[in-house]
Design a protein around this motif. Structure first.
Motif, PDB file in Angstrom:
ATOM      1  N   LEU A  80       3.053   4.819   9.920  1.00 30.29           N
ATOM      2  CA  LEU A  80       1.657   5.224   9.831  1.00 30.29           C
ATOM      3  C   LEU A  80       0.914   4.861  11.109  1.00 30.29           C
ATOM      4  O   LEU A  80      -0.119   5.447  11.432  1.00 30.29           O
ATOM      5  CB  LEU A  80       0.985   4.564   8.633  1.00 30.29           C
ATOM      6  N   LEU A 108       0.853  -1.184   0.000  1.00 32.69           N
ATOM      7  CA  LEU A 108       0.000   0.000   0.000  1.00 32.69           C
ATOM      8  C   LEU A 108       0.890   1.235   0.000  1.00 32.69           C
ATOM      9  O   LEU A 108       1.702   1.428   0.920  1.00 32.69           O
ATOM     10  CB  LEU A 108      -0.914   0.027   1.217  1.00 32.69           C
ATOM     11  N   SER A 109       0.754   2.053  -1.030  1.00 34.32           N
ATOM     12  CA  SER A 109       1.515   3.287  -1.135  1.00 34.32           C
ATOM     13  C   SER A 109       0.683   4.425  -0.556  1.00 34.32           C
ATOM     14  O   SER A 109      -0.314   4.842  -1.155  1.00 34.32           O
ATOM     15  CB  SER A 109       1.869   3.561  -2.604  1.00 34.32           C
ATOM     16  N   LEU A 110       1.090   4.929   0.604  1.00 35.65           N
ATOM     17  CA  LEU A 110       0.315   5.925   1.340  1.00 35.65           C
ATOM     18  C   LEU A 110       1.175   7.163   1.587  1.00 35.65           C
ATOM     19  O   LEU A 110       2.317   7.230   1.149  1.00 35.65           O
ATOM     20  CB  LEU A 110      -0.203   5.302   2.641  1.00 35.65           C
ATOM     21  N   ASP A 147       4.794   6.639   2.201  1.00 35.71           N
ATOM     22  CA  ASP A 147       4.781   5.639   3.272  1.00 35.71           C
ATOM     23  C   ASP A 147       4.302   4.303   2.730  1.00 35.71           C
ATOM     24  O   ASP A 147       3.209   4.196   2.181  1.00 35.71           O
ATOM     25  CB  ASP A 147       3.844   6.097   4.402  1.00 35.71           C
ATOM     26  N   GLN A 180      -4.983  13.615   5.827  1.00 29.94           N
ATOM     27  CA  GLN A 180      -4.467  12.549   4.970  1.00 29.94           C
ATOM     28  C   GLN A 180      -4.025  11.347   5.789  1.00 29.94           C
ATOM     29  O   GLN A 180      -4.177  10.201   5.369  1.00 29.94           O
ATOM     30  CB  GLN A 180      -3.313  13.090   4.117  1.00 29.94           C
ATOM     31  N   TRP A 181      -3.483  11.610   6.968  1.00 29.50           N
ATOM     32  CA  TRP A 181      -3.072  10.512   7.846  1.00 29.50           C
ATOM     33  C   TRP A 181      -4.295   9.710   8.282  1.00 29.50           C
ATOM     34  O   TRP A 181      -4.283   8.477   8.285  1.00 29.50           O
ATOM     35  CB  TRP A 181      -2.315  11.069   9.047  1.00 29.50           C
ATOM     36  N   ASP A 233      -5.421   7.497   5.531  1.00 35.42           N
ATOM     37  CA  ASP A 233      -4.563   6.318   5.416  1.00 35.42           C
ATOM     38  C   ASP A 233      -4.929   5.258   6.452  1.00 35.42           C
ATOM     39  O   ASP A 233      -4.895   4.051   6.171  1.00 35.42           O
ATOM     40  CB  ASP A 233      -3.101   6.710   5.597  1.00 35.42           C
ATOM     41  N   ARG A 240      -7.677   3.178   5.227  1.00 36.55           N
ATOM     42  CA  ARG A 240      -7.234   2.177   4.266  1.00 36.55           C
ATOM     43  C   ARG A 240      -6.557   0.995   4.964  1.00 36.55           C
ATOM     44  O   ARG A 240      -6.757  -0.166   4.585  1.00 36.55           O
ATOM     45  CB  ARG A 240      -6.277   2.808   3.247  1.00 36.55           C
TER      46      ARG A 240
END
Length: 311
Positions: A202, A177-179, A186, A219-220, A223, A226
């Motif tokens: 994260l 997972l590209s976060l 991350d 945004q955190w 994530d 997700r």
């Protein structure tokens, strides 16, 4: 030269040699792998900040023993740490390390790369760019914070840009997972074979999160949604104990929500940065290590943005 003077010099030399040997012996990472899932081993860092006392050993690193070889998650804060890491792996298996995955560009997660120069070192392309831009400055700062523990440590770039979303290695299926929430780049890794999620930074658990490069709390939080949606059986945070019941993400959400609310209200009331730094953290976060310390750092990192948004 008199006999007494010779004996004195000999004693001084012996003392210096003894002290140097004792110092070298003291700079030894005692890394004991702990089995947390099938084939999956954790080296858990301390719930502290970087220091000369702990040798910057505050990060969680891990490895998975597959049928093809060993997969490593993050290499730690120094060359010395990573050399101890490889010795720790050797106490579990004689299989070679084949692949390393770096979750993000913060120094405690990649400065051990030198000890893994003989294998694939994967990282998100943006993580590689950030290491190229900031890695040397990070290393210099770590020398200042951890002293001789860092001796010989230099930046070694990842050599494999990770653009895949999944990969199979030795009977383990990994989803990537590209976060962005922690640093802007991350990587979280789900081992579908065991249901273990390596969340990198994260997720912090029982240790306050850090915010020097976050693009934003919103945004955190996105994530975290997700990460929660993957349905992991076990979460390995970047810092803190493993979590098997979802409490780590709940704690992260609660703290980030409180942080956002507190900074928003402070900005609307026109509080200065120094005034905001004096706000105590909520009682529900009192047992989280370094909560007040990291709150003060977060105010320094983020409060100016909240002030701009308020006016």
């Amino acid at each position: 030269m008199g006999l007494i003077k010779i004996r004195f010099i000999s004693l001084v030399c012996c003392f210096v040699l003894f002290s140097t040997a004792g110092q070298a012996a003291s700079l030894s990472y005692e890394l004991t792998p702990r089995l947390i899932a099938k084939d999956t081993w954790l080296l858990q860092g301390k719930l502290e900040d970087f220091s000369r006392d702990n040798g910057a050993n505050i990060v969680n690193t891990a490895f998975i023993v597959t049928s093809e070889g060993v997969v490593v998650i993050d290499t730690g804060p120094s060359k010395r740490y990573a050399q101890a890491f490889r010795r720790a792996i050797a106490t579990v298996t004689d299989k070679p390390v084949t692949d390393v995955f770096i979750t993000h560009h913060h120094p405690d997660h990649f400065l051990g790369n030198q000890a893994f120069a003989d294998v694939n070192i994967w990282a998100l392309p943006t993580t590689g760019r950030l290491i190229a831009e900031q890695g040397n400055a990070f290393a210099e700062n770590m020398y200042r914070l951890a002293g001789d523990w860092m001796r010989g440590t230099e930046v070694l770039m990842p050599n494999k840009p990770l653009e895949q979303t999944a990969m199979s290695i030795g009977g383990h299926r990994f989803t990537f997972l590209s976060l962005v929430g922690h640093t802007g780049a991350d990587l979280a890794i789900l081992d579908e074979t065991t249901g273990t999620l390596f969340a990198g930074d994260l997720v912090f658990y029982q240790r306050a999160l850090t915010t020097p490069h976050t693009p934003g709390i919103d945004q955190w939080l996105a994530d975290l949604d997700r990460l929660d949606a993957v349905g992991a059986k076990l979460i390995v945070p970047g810092h803190g104990p493993v979590d098997s019941d979802g409490k780590a993400i709940l704690q992260m959400r609660a703290y980030l929500a409180w942080l956002d609310k507190t900074l928003t209200q402070a900005a609307h009331h026109g509080l200065s940065m120094n005034e905001v730094m004096k706000i105590p953290t909520e009682p529900e976060f009192a047992d989280i290590a370094l909560s007040q310390y990291e709150f003060i750092r977060t105010v320094f990192h983020l409060y100016a943005g909240y002030e701009e948004a308020a006016f």
